[in-house]
Design a protein around this motif. Sequence first.
Motif, PDB file in Angstrom:
ATOM      1  N   THR D 413      -1.232 -44.634   2.451  1.00 28.75           N
ATOM      2  CA  THR D 413      -0.986 -44.151   3.439  1.00 28.75           C
ATOM      3  C   THR D 413      -1.890 -44.808   5.094  1.00 28.75           C
ATOM      4  N   ASP D 414      -1.243 -44.833   5.559  1.00 27.57           N
ATOM      5  CA  ASP D 414      -1.820 -44.683   7.481  1.00 27.57           C
ATOM      6  C   ASP D 414      -0.883 -44.387   8.363  1.00 27.57           C
ATOM      7  N   GLY D 415      -0.695 -43.191   8.477  1.00 27.29           N
ATOM      8  CA  GLY D 415      -0.246 -42.766  10.239  1.00 27.29           C
ATOM      9  C   GLY D 415       1.202 -42.316   9.485  1.00 27.29           C
ATOM     10  N   ASN D 416       2.135 -42.808   9.947  1.00 23.92           N
ATOM     11  CA  ASN D 416       3.457 -43.050   8.959  1.00 23.92           C
ATOM     12  C   ASN D 416       4.517 -43.634   8.063  1.00 23.92           C
ATOM     13  N   THR D 417       2.576 -44.743   7.684  1.00 25.87           N
ATOM     14  CA  THR D 417       3.277 -45.647   7.071  1.00 25.87           C
ATOM     15  C   THR D 417       2.709 -45.969   5.442  1.00 25.87           C
ATOM     16  N   ILE D 418       3.589 -46.586   5.256  1.00 29.15           N
ATOM     17  CA  ILE D 418       3.231 -46.403   3.553  1.00 29.15           C
ATOM     18  C   ILE D 418       3.462 -47.406   2.752  1.00 29.15           C
ATOM     19  N   THR D 419       2.102 -48.608   2.389  1.00 28.03           N
ATOM     20  CA  THR D 419       1.898 -49.267   1.865  1.00 28.03           C
ATOM     21  C   THR D 419       2.796 -49.161  -0.067  1.00 28.03           C
ATOM     22  N   ILE D 420       2.944 -49.701  -0.900  1.00 28.03           N
ATOM     23  CA  ILE D 420       2.636 -50.119  -1.657  1.00 28.03           C
ATOM     24  C   ILE D 420       2.778 -51.158  -3.034  1.00 28.03           C
ATOM     25  N   GLU D 421       1.867 -51.322  -3.281  1.00 25.66           N
ATOM     26  CA  GLU D 421       1.051 -53.027  -4.173  1.00 25.66           C
ATOM     27  C   GLU D 421       1.841 -52.927  -5.213  1.00 25.66           C
ATOM     28  N   MET D 422       2.138 -54.029  -5.282  1.00 21.28           N
ATOM     29  CA  MET D 422       2.412 -54.246  -7.139  1.00 21.28           C
ATOM     30  C   MET D 422       2.115 -55.070  -8.242  1.00 21.28           C
ATOM     31  N   ALA D 423       1.659 -54.559  -9.188  1.00 17.43           N
ATOM     32  CA  ALA D 423       1.262 -55.944 -10.291  1.00 17.43           C
ATOM     33  C   ALA D 423       1.733 -56.579 -10.929  1.00 17.43           C
ATOM     34  N   LYS D 424       2.898 -56.562 -10.906  1.00 13.51           N
ATOM     35  CA  LYS D 424       3.786 -57.435 -10.996  1.00 13.51           C
ATOM     36  C   LYS D 424       5.296 -57.162 -11.339  1.00 13.51           C
ATOM     37  N   LEU D 425       5.843 -58.024 -10.190  1.00 15.27           N
ATOM     38  CA  LEU D 425       7.155 -58.097  -9.479  1.00 15.27           C
ATOM     39  C   LEU D 425       7.903 -57.750 -10.884  1.00 15.27           C
ATOM     40  N   ASP D 426       8.390 -56.772  -9.685  1.00 15.82           N
ATOM     41  CA  ASP D 426      10.078 -56.437 -10.202  1.00 15.82           C
ATOM     42  C   ASP D 426      11.626 -56.484  -9.174  1.00 15.82           C
ATOM     43  N   PRO D 427      12.081 -57.489 -10.277  1.00 16.35           N
ATOM     44  CA  PRO D 427      13.643 -57.506  -9.171  1.00 16.35           C
ATOM     45  C   PRO D 427      14.295 -56.739  -8.738  1.00 16.35           C
ATOM     46  N   ASN D 428      14.398 -55.482  -8.912  1.00 19.35           N
ATOM     47  CA  ASN D 428      14.981 -54.551  -8.303  1.00 19.35           C
ATOM     48  C   ASN D 428      14.242 -53.491  -7.693  1.00 19.35           C
ATOM     49  N   ILE D 429      12.303 -53.681  -7.217  1.00 22.45           N
ATOM     50  CA  ILE D 429      12.364 -52.930  -6.551  1.00 22.45           C
ATOM     51  C   ILE D 429      13.240 -52.363  -5.369  1.00 22.45           C
ATOM     52  N   LEU D 430      13.863 -53.109  -4.351  1.00 25.40           N
ATOM     53  CA  LEU D 430      14.423 -52.234  -3.103  1.00 25.40           C
ATOM     54  C   LEU D 430      15.935 -50.759  -3.485  1.00 25.40           C
ATOM     55  N   LEU D 431      16.001 -52.415  -5.146  1.00 19.43           N
ATOM     56  CA  LEU D 431      17.528 -51.045  -5.574  1.00 19.43           C
ATOM     57  C   LEU D 431      16.442 -49.368  -5.341  1.00 19.43           C
ATOM     58  N   THR D 432      15.032 -49.825  -6.292  1.00 22.17           N
ATOM     59  CA  THR D 432      14.951 -48.601  -6.862  1.00 22.17           C
ATOM     60  C   THR D 432      14.983 -47.422  -5.784  1.00 22.17           C
ATOM     61  N   PHE D 433      14.594 -47.997  -4.669  1.00 24.06           N
ATOM     62  CA  PHE D 433      14.264 -46.881  -2.883  1.00 24.06           C
ATOM     63  C   PHE D 433      15.538 -47.094  -2.849  1.00 24.06           C
ATOM     64  N   THR D 434      16.913 -47.735  -3.036  1.00 27.04           N
ATOM     65  CA  THR D 434      18.027 -46.816  -2.471  1.00 27.04           C
ATOM     66  C   THR D 434      18.733 -45.458  -2.989  1.00 27.04           C
ATOM     67  N   GLN D 435      17.693 -45.896  -4.620  1.00 25.86           N
ATOM     68  CA  GLN D 435      18.742 -44.719  -5.888  1.00 25.86           C
ATOM     69  C   GLN D 435      17.560 -43.671  -5.164  1.00 25.86           C
ATOM     70  N   PHE D 436      16.176 -43.646  -5.184  1.00 20.04           N
ATOM     71  CA  PHE D 436      15.107 -42.233  -5.098  1.00 20.04           C
ATOM     72  C   PHE D 436      14.844 -41.385  -4.234  1.00 20.04           C
ATOM     73  N   ALA D 437      15.276 -39.935  -4.276  1.00 19.05           N
ATOM     74  CA  ALA D 437      15.430 -38.832  -3.527  1.00 19.05           C
ATOM     75  C   ALA D 437      13.653 -38.790  -3.172  1.00 19.05           C
ATOM     76  N   ILE D 438      13.344 -38.574  -2.370  1.00 12.51           N
ATOM     77  CA  ILE D 438      12.076 -38.017  -2.137  1.00 12.51           C
ATOM     78  C   ILE D 438      12.743 -36.616  -1.917  1.00 12.51           C
ATOM     79  N   LEU D 439      11.485 -35.748  -2.606  1.00  7.44           N
ATOM     80  CA  LEU D 439      11.207 -34.415  -2.879  1.00  7.44           C
ATOM     81  C   LEU D 439      10.475 -34.029  -2.486  1.00  7.44           C
ATOM     82  N   PRO D 440      10.186 -33.149  -1.302  1.00 10.30           N
ATOM     83  CA  PRO D 440       9.453 -32.494  -0.701  1.00 10.30           C
ATOM     84  C   PRO D 440       7.952 -31.877  -1.480  1.00 10.30           C
ATOM     85  N   GLU D 441       6.743 -32.013  -0.965  1.00  9.47           N
ATOM     86  CA  GLU D 441       5.423 -31.544  -2.400  1.00  9.47           C
ATOM     87  C   GLU D 441       5.163 -29.975  -2.128  1.00  9.47           C
TER      88      GLU D 441
END
Lengths: 319, 337, 309, 558
Positions: D413-441
Motif C-alpha cells: 500500500t502507498d497512500g490511497n493506492t494498493i498494488t497486488i502482485e501475482m505469483a502466477k497468472l489467474d484468469p479470473n483476477i478481475l472477476l474476483t474483485f467484482t465479487q469480493f466485499a471489502i469488510l472494515p478492519e
Amino acid sequence: MLTYTLRRLLILIPMLLFLSFLIYLGLELTPGDAVSYMISPERYATMDPAELEAVREALGLSDPFLIRYVKWLGGVIKGDFGYSLQSGVPIKDIVFDRLPATLELSAGAILISTIFGIFFGTISALKRGSIGDNALTLAGMLGVSVPRFIFGLLAILLFTFHLKWLPVGGRLRPGYEGFMDRLPHLIMPTLVLSSTLIAGVMRYSRASMLDAMNRDFMKTARSKGLPEWRVNFVHGLRVSLIPVIVLIAFRLPILLGGTVIIEQVFQWPGIGNEFIGAVRSRNYPIVMMIAFFTTFAVLFVSFLIDLFTALLDPRVKLD
Amino acid sequence: MSEARETILTLKDVETHFPIKKGVFKRTAGHVKAVDGISLEVYRGETLALVGESGCGKTTLGKSILQLVKPTGGKIIYNDKATERDLCRLSQKEMMEVNRKLQIVFQDPQSSLNPAFTVFGSLQDPLKTHGIKSKAERRKIIGDLLESVNMRREQMDLYPHEFSGGQRQRIGIARALSIEPDLIVCDEAVSALDVSIQAQVLKLLKDIKKERNLTYIFITHDLSVVEYISDRVAVMYLGKIVELAEVEDLYASTMHPYTKALLSAIPVADLDRRKKRILLEGDVPSPVNPPSGCPFHPRCNQCQDICKKVIPSLKKFETNGYEHYSACHFAEEQLSQ
Amino acid sequence: MNGTKKKITRLEKKFDRILMREDTGLIKKKKGSRAFRKLMSNRLAVAGIIIVSVILLAAVFAPLICRYDPLKLDLRNKLQKPSIVHLLGTDQLGRDIFARIVYGGRVSILVGMGSALTSAVVGVAIGAYTGYKGGLLDNIMLRLSEIVMAFPQIILVLLLVTIMGQGLRNLIIIFTLTGWGGIYRMTRAQMLSLREEEYVQALRAFGLNSFAIAYKHMLPNAVGPIVVNITLSTAMFILYEAALSFLGLGVPLNISTWGNIVNIAQDLRYLQFFWWLWVPGAIVISLFVLGVNFIGDGLRDSADPMQQG
Amino acid sequence: MKRITMLLILIGLVLLVSLPVFAGGQNEAEAPAEETAVMEEGVGPTNSNPLSDLRVRQAIAYAIDMDTIAETMFDGMVLPATGRVPDGPMKAPGLNRYAYDPDKSRALLKAANWDPNYKLDLGYYYGDQMTVDLMTAIQAYLSDVGIKMSFRKLEGDVGAQLNSVPTDPANGPSAVEIDLGYGGHAALALQEYFNVYKTGKSAQYPSDPKMDALIDAINATADPVELKKALFEIEKYEVDNLAAYSLYYMPMFVYESIDLNRNGEIYGNPQYNYDWNIQNWTMKPESNGKMVLQTNGGPIEFFQNPWENPGIWISNKVLYDRLIACDGALTPTHGQMADYELSSDGMTLKFTMKDGVKWHDGAAVTVDDVQFSIEKIILAPTAHKVLLSTFNSIKGAEEFIAGTADHISGINTDGNTITIEMAKLDPNILLTFTQFAILPEKYLADADPLKMLQSPFFQHPVGSGPYKIGKVEMNDYLVMVPNEDYYDGVPKIDEIQCYPSFDSDPNVVKNATAGILDYGFSKNPSEVSSLRALDNIKLETVDVPYTRILWFYQYPKK
C-alpha cells in the motif's frame, strides 16, 4: 407435604441428566455434523481434510464425545447454555427471542380452545342425545381426525387467497409495534391450532359435566328448588371444571411440540421452527437446549399437576 | 388326645414386617408389624382356627406360611413325614414341590377365579405344572374334583360368571384339592357367603377333611364358625398370639380379656349362655407403633400398671386337663371371673 | 339403584332377563359377545367399521380395482382433471391419482397399524411382566417410560428421524420407540390391580412361574383396554406419518403414502389450482382416521361403560 | 490390500490393451455412420465398474427424454443441455446432443453386455418435490430400456457421500457408495466447470492425462480468444467422453412487482454481484409518500458472510461494496470503490481508492481495509473458491498462510493506492474483485477466520454500500435504509424490508400473492410457474451458468 415436594423435585435431576445424555448421544449418532451443513456440498468436496479439521477444531467439534458432553453439562450447570454453532449467539438469547412467539400462539390457542371447548362440552352434556350434541360430538371427532396441516392449508386457501382477509404468515412487520398491529398475523395460526385442541377439551368437559350431573349434590340442589340453569352452571360447571383445568394445564408443555407443524405452515418464528431448523442443520447446542427445556417444562408441569391434584383431592395421600 | 400328636407345621418366632418408606430419600422410617413373633405348632389332622379382628395379621400369617408374602424373620418348618424343611429358606424349585402339599382357599368368590378362563382352563395349569401331562387325565381329575365338591362334571367348561358365589367357593376348594395337599389354609373361606351357603360349604370342608385326612388352618373373624369347625383356636391381636387352646376349653375357660370380649360379641340364641356383653372400645391400635407393655392394654377393662409396662409372654397353663396358653399378666384371675 | 323410581324400559327388562338366564347358566355365553353386541348397537362405530373396511379392502385388493399402475408416468398427460379415464385425475407426473391413493393406503395403513401393533407388543410385553413382578426392573421401566413420555412426541420423533434416517422400517421403529410408553403404562396399571386378585395368588400358591401367570392368566383380562389403545394409536400414527411427510421427514418421497400424496399441497400452485392432487388424499386420510376413531371409541364404550372421555 | 491393488492395475492394463479390439468389433455391427465418431473413442469398460464403459454411459444418456421432461414437468422453463457450458459465445459448436433414442440405448446396452439385474444407486441432495419428480421420471426412463435404478436423498455428510476422492486417483477403488449422482453446478468462472475433473480432485472421474492437459490449458490464459479455443476443446472432450451427463440448464428468474421501477438498469446473474445501481430504482410510493421495497432473504440468526455467498442474499449486495463493478454477464466494467489498472501480463493489479468512500459509521474506507480483507479471507477455508484461488496466487500468499510471514508480500500500500502482485497468472483476477466485499478492519480484526459468523459483526454488519442496517429483528424482519453518504448518489427507495424466506420457499409465492414481495429471484420452476400466474408480478429470465448434471461414478467399486 414438603418432603413429597422435595422428593419429586429431586427425582427430576437424575431423569434430566439421563435424558440430556440420551439426546447428546443421539445427536452424536446422527450422520454429519454442523460443519457438513455449514458448507455447501460442492464447496465441501474441494476442501482439504486438514482445512475441515481446522474448522471442526475451532468449533470445538473435534473433542471426543464424552468430553464434549461433560463440557456442555458443566456449562449448563453454571447457567451457560452454550452458543449457536453457526452464529455464536448465546442460546439463551435465541430461546428467549423465540419463546414469546410460541407462547403467544399457544396461550391464544389454549384460551380459545378452553372457552369454546368447555362451552360446547357443557352444552353437549346438558342436551345429551340431542341433534346438537351429536353434531358437536361428530365435529369433535373430525377435529382430531383431520391432519393439522390440512386445516392450516385450508385456512390459507380460504382466508388469504379467496377472502384476502388475513396475511399469510410471519409474525412481526416493520413499524408494527403494538399488539393490534400484530393481531392479524396471530389470528390464523391460533385458530387452526385451537381448532384441533377444542375437540379434546370438549370431549373431556362433556364427560366431566355428565359425571357431575349424576352426583348427589346436584340432585340435592335441584330438590331444593333452585332454577335449572343455576344448578347446572353454578354447581355443575364448578365441579366439572376442575378435571378439565387439570387436563388443560397438562397440555401446556405438550403444546410446545404441537406448535411445530403450525409454525411451519405459517412460518411463525417460534421454538418449533427453530428446533426443526436446528435439527436440520445439526446445530447441536440449540437442539440440546430446546429438547432439554421442553422436557424440563413437561416434567415440571406434571409435577405441579400431581401436587395440585393432591391438594384438591384429600384421598390422595402424599406420604 | 394331647399326647403323641405329630406336628405337620412348626412356626418359630415368625415375623412379617412391611417397611414404611418416608422422606426425600425413601429411607425406611418404620415397619408395619403385621406378624410379630409367632410361635405355633400345627398337628397333622387337626383344624386350627386363627381368629382376631380384621387387621390383626391373621391373613398375613396365612399367606406367610405359603410364602405368598415373604416372612422377614423366624422359621416355618414343614414336616412331610420324611423330612423337615424350613419353608422360608427354600429355593423356588423346592418351594414348588412343597406347594403340592400346602394349599390355600381364598375369601372372595368374585376374584378367586380367573374370569377369562373356564373352570377347566383355570384348574388345568396347576395340574400341568405338577406333572400331569395328558389332557384327558386332567379333565378326569377336574371332573372328579367337581363332583367331590358336589358339583357337576360338565360344569368345568363354564366361565366363572356363570356360577353363584357358593359354587365359586366350592370350585376354589376343588382347586386347592386338585394336587392332593396335606394342609389347606382357609383364608376367611366362607365369610363372603350367605349364612345358608356358609353352612353348606363348611359341611363340605369338614367332610372332605375326614375323607382325605387333611389339616386345616382356618382363618376367620367369626367365632361361631370357629366353634363349628375347629379343634384348636389361636386368638391373634396386633400380630401376636394372645391365647391358644382347644376349642371347647377356650369357650369354657377363657384366659384373656380380649378373647372374652370377642366371645361376648357372638349373638347366641341360647339365653342361658348369654353373658354380659363386653364392649371393645376404640380401634385396633396401629401396628406401626404398638402400645408399650401389653398391646391390648389401652382397650382392656382390667388394665393395671404392670400391663402398661411389661409385655406379657405366652405362658402355658392347664385347664380341664388340656394345654392352654395365654398372654395375660392376670390369666389365672380371668378364670375365676 | 339410588332410591328414585325410574321407568324401566323394555330394553332394560330384556337385559335383565338375559342376565338372569346367564346367571342360571341357561345360555352359554361366548366370551366378549356382549361387548360385540354393544359395539354393533353404536351407530358411529358401525359407520367406522364400514369406512375402515372399505378403505382396507381397497388397499388389499389394489391390483384388482386399479386400472393403472401407480408408478407409471405419463408426462404428456400430467395434471389431468378427474374424468372417466382417470377417476381422480392425474398428478404432476401424469400418474393416476386414484391408483396412487389406493396403493398409498397400503403403506400408510402398514405404518399406522404396524406401529400400533409393534408398540403394543413392546408395551404389553414389558408392562405385563414388570407390572406383575414389580421390583427393580419395574422401577427402571417406569422411569424410562416417564422419560420417553416427557418429550413432546413430535420433537422426539423428529430427533429420531434425523438420527436413524428416513425410511419405512425406520419410521415404524421410531413410532414404536416413542409410542410404547402409553400402552405400557396402561398395561402395567391393569396388572397392578389384577395382581391383587385372588386367582393370581392361587396360581402363585401352586408355584406357577411368573411368565405363565403374567402372560397367560392375567393378560387376557387386560385385553379390552389394550385393543382400544391399539385402535386409537393406529389413528394417531397415521396422522403422525402425514405430519412428518409434511415436514419432509416421513417416508421417502418416492414411495406413495397418503402423507406424501397430500404433501404436494405445500406447493401453493397445486394447493390453489389443482385441488384434485391433494383433496382426495386429504379426505381419505381424514376418513380413515375418523373411522378408526369411531371404532376405538365404540370399543371403549362397550368394553367399559363407566369410562368416558 | 497391496496385492489387490496390483491385481486391479493389472486387470486395468489388460483391459486397456484389449480395448481397441473389442471396440472395433462392436462398431461395425452397431453404429450408424454419423455416430461413428462418438462411438469410436474409448469404448468398453476400463475397470470392473460397468459405468466405466462409455457405451453404458451413452445408453443412459440416450434413454432419458430430456426434451419431454423439460417441456412437461418443467413447463418449458429449463433448457435441455448439450454439454456443461450454457448456450452463448463460449459454447463449442457441434456437440453431440444425445437426443432421446431408446432403441439405440438398448443396442448400446446389449453391446456392453449390460447385466439386467445390476441395480444402480442414485444419490441427490435437494429436498424439493420437483427433484423427486425428476428422479422418478429418470427411473422410469431407465427402466424402459432395461436398467434398474433406485434413488435416495443423501442425508448427513452429503459432501463426503458425493465427493470423497479415492486415495488412488487412477485405479480407485471408489470412495463413495453411489453409482449415479444428481446435482447442480453454478459457475462464477467457466473454468470451475472443468477443474473438478483434475487428477486427484474428482470422486467420479478416474485420472485422465488428456483431461488434465485440457484443464491446464483453460487455466493458463487470460486472453479471451485463447481461452475460447481451449474451452471449446475441453467441452467437446467432456461431451464425447460423457465424463458426466449434463441434463439441463437452469435459467434464473428475476421477479418484480409492478410497483418496482428499475429505471432502465440492467438485469444479470442474480446469484452474484453485478452493477444494480439500486440507488436509481424507484417504487410506487405508499400512501404516506414513502417508497418501500419488500423482499425476502432476511436474516434468521445472523447475516450471511459475503465471502462465502457473494451475492445470493440481497443484504450482501446492498450493504457492501466491491472494488470493481461488472455488468450482468459478470464482465468487469469500471471501478466501483477504486479505480484499477491491470498490467498487460495480468500479473500486477493496482487500485486507487476513490474519494469519499465511507463506512456506514462515517469513517473512510482505506487501502488498509482492503489489505486486511484479503489477509483475512485467505485464512477462511469456507470462502468462495474463485476468490480463494485468486488470492492464493498472490506473491507471498503461501508464506502468509503457513505463518512464516506477517503479511502477504505481494500486497503493498502507498497512500490511497494498493498494488497486488501475482505469483502466477489467474484468469479470473478481475472477476474476483467484482465479487469480493471489502469488510472494515476495525470491527473484524479479532474475528477468527474459521468461524467468522460467530463474530458479533454478523449480527449487525457495517458496510460501505448504498444501504445500511435500519432495524433488525432476527427471524422476523430486516429493515435497510439509505446510506446518506453514499458516494454514487443517495438511493431513492426509502426502505428495503426483508422477510426471512428464500429460494424454494413456499412463502415466496404466498408473499407475492399477498403483495408483500417486490423483488426476488428463483431457480425453482414450480415456484416460477406459480409466480407467472400472478398479475402483480413481472418475470425476467436470465441465462446463467447453472447446469444440472447426472454424475457417473466410474471408479471400480470397493
